[in-house]
Design an enzyme around this catalytic site. Sequence first.
Site, PDB file in Angstrom:
ATOM      1  N   ASP A   1       0.895  -1.035  -0.045  1.00 45.70           N
ATOM      2  CA  ASP A   1      -0.328  -0.127   0.045  1.00 45.70           C
ATOM      3  C   ASP A   1       0.766   1.580   0.195  1.00 45.70           C
ATOM      4  O   ASP A   1       0.369   2.217   0.210  1.00 45.70           O
ATOM      5  CB  ASP A   1      -0.997  -0.089   0.833  1.00 45.70           C
ATOM      6  CG  ASP A   1      -1.652  -0.842   0.765  1.00 45.70           C
ATOM      7  OD1 ASP A   1      -2.585  -0.937  -0.217  1.00 45.70           O
ATOM      8  OD2 ASP A   1      -2.468  -1.354   1.930  1.00 45.70           O
TER       9      ASP A   1
ATOM     10  N   ASP B   1      -6.596  -4.576  -4.825  1.00 48.34           N
ATOM     11  CA  ASP B   1      -6.329  -2.878  -4.760  1.00 48.34           C
ATOM     12  C   ASP B   1      -5.506  -3.014  -4.681  1.00 48.34           C
ATOM     13  O   ASP B   1      -4.844  -1.378  -5.159  1.00 48.34           O
ATOM     14  CB  ASP B   1      -6.578  -3.186  -2.586  1.00 48.34           C
ATOM     15  CG  ASP B   1      -7.616  -4.206  -2.052  1.00 48.34           C
ATOM     16  OD1 ASP B   1      -7.194  -5.048  -2.590  1.00 48.34           O
ATOM     17  OD2 ASP B   1      -8.172  -3.130  -1.427  1.00 48.34           O
TER      18      ASP B   1
HETATM   19  N1  GLY Z   1      -7.069  -2.009   0.779  1.00 46.64           N
HETATM   20  C1  GLY Z   1      -7.887  -1.125   0.502  1.00 46.64           C
HETATM   21  C2  GLY Z   1      -9.876  -1.055   0.989  1.00 46.64           C
HETATM   22  O1  GLY Z   1      -9.598  -1.591   1.843  1.00 46.64           O
HETATM   23  O2  GLY Z   1     -10.212  -0.359   0.186  1.00 46.64           O
END
Ligand code: GLY
Length: 582
Positions: free
Chosen positions: A123, A183
């Site tokens: 992330d 994601d």
């Molecule tokens: N980790 C990204 C989301 O929860 O959308």
Amino acid sequence: MNRKMIVNGLLAGCLCVFAAAPAWAFDNATADRVLQTAQQKLRATSSDPTIPTNQYPKATTNGPWRLVPNTANFDWVQGFFPGQLWLMYEQGRDPYWRTKADAWTRNLEIQKSNTDLRQITHDLGFKFMTSFGQAYRLTGDDYYRQVMLTAATSLARRYNPTVGVIDCCDWNDGTWHVPMVVDTMMNLELLFWGARNGGNAAWNDMALSHARKTASDMVRADGGTFHVVDYSTSGAILSRKTYQGYSDSSTWARGHAWAIYGFTMAYRYTRDPGMLQAAQKVTDYYLARVPADYIPNWDFNAPPDQQQKDSSAAAIVASALQELSRYVTDPTVAQRYRNAALATLDTLASPAYLGSATTGPGILLHGVAFYRNAINPRGEDIDKSLIYGDYYLVEAVSRFKLWNQDGWLSTLGFPESVRSLGTGNTGVRIVEFDVTPLSYPIDGVIGYADTSTNVTAYSSLAMAIRMNPSGSFDVRRGAAYAALANVPYQANATYHVRMRTDLNAKTYSVWVRPPGGTEVLIADRFAFRSDAPATDDLGKVSLKSGHFDNEFRVRNHTVRAETTAAPSTRLRTGRSAPAQRP
Ligand code: GLY
């Protein structure tokens, strides 16, 4: 008749009454109203003495924000609060926002590297593009770029070259092997951007490989998406699962929104047709199933007793579809995507979703972080304001304001920076236009090439007028940039430029008129760029950004034959040129 039916009417291409009536009400006044609400809420949060600058808002109902510290490696949300503060700074350049944004941005630097691969999160793109990325875009301070390149180096360490994907995580206690989650599409921007801004060129290929694997292995035939694909170390698909969705075979709405946004962003950087195709495929799935108010349920396949709308997914899509509509060549499809984005914003700007009447700090109401499922039976942050919902709403509205105007915007990549000027511009030509830098400082070039030139690099451009990183205009002369007089530029001010080019003599002169000022000669019969291809006509203009798309806007561009004598040229004090472009 609801908005969606009207949009579908337009899709069918019917030239009937529907075509005359817009499918949305969203306009500049509504955009300003949303931004005003955002400003009030963000000012309150950023001046709240109980929130130190190393704590980051994550979720709230109508009370205080739940915070996460800058040291939380595996949380993914810390960039969204400083990111919104930078978007506020962009609106009016009030130093208050810059000071606040910078403080929360700098405190995230500690996450840029980690010696233990297991402590590096996929992330990093979410965290650094929103904070440091906006900071660099709006200030040009190289400190931010350097931090981003270190963060990109860390992210690239999670790339598995055998499988061709970014392995999302090591925290899954051995249940997954080489897991890819949807994601991660959003995190690829740090690699795409870094590869073009001083980092390792191979990052681009890693990111594109990952995006292609997402398109082939994660997107179903109907355009729906899995959340997780788990590979063996040799690259075989072991399983397709969910983590935050309703079931392994369902489509989790926010994950799907990441796919829409991520494929669109990947197309922005690569112009790979497969990325555009994938973006459209997942978008068409979404638009065929989203309810009439354009706010999806948290999962498209959740049963009737698990209905809970997720405004954060809608905000992400509202931002992404405005961009996607600019890349689609079929005007009917492009209009359908834009209509859907603006119809979504209509709902998000309504009292049901915009927190303008609440006393809480959240801008956008009714988001779902993690609805209850077998993995997380209690769920997390259901029906709350979420910092990422707020971020993408503010981004979507800022994008509306950027793109809902006439003129040409600059782009980061060749050859999409190019506009055709036709084939008749030979001999002596006068070019005039108005140019507005949209941030400061920038590295923006307005360059010209022959009709027959395939514009792929700065060296394709025989003539180039530049807003340079030192904050002034200069002009390409032979082997380098130079200016006969110093004309500084500022963000959001409009400069009138006049160029007289002699395509026979291969020389050009350039005058710049600052707002409210008089014309200044900055180039007097400068020679065309020495390593440019032969240029006998003025067939193409390139609007090239140095670091990001949309660094400047050009309006009222005209080319004409010279009918009157050029104004007399009185030379002003010379100066040496700053940082050279290749
Ligand atoms: N980790 C990204 C989301 O929860 O959308």
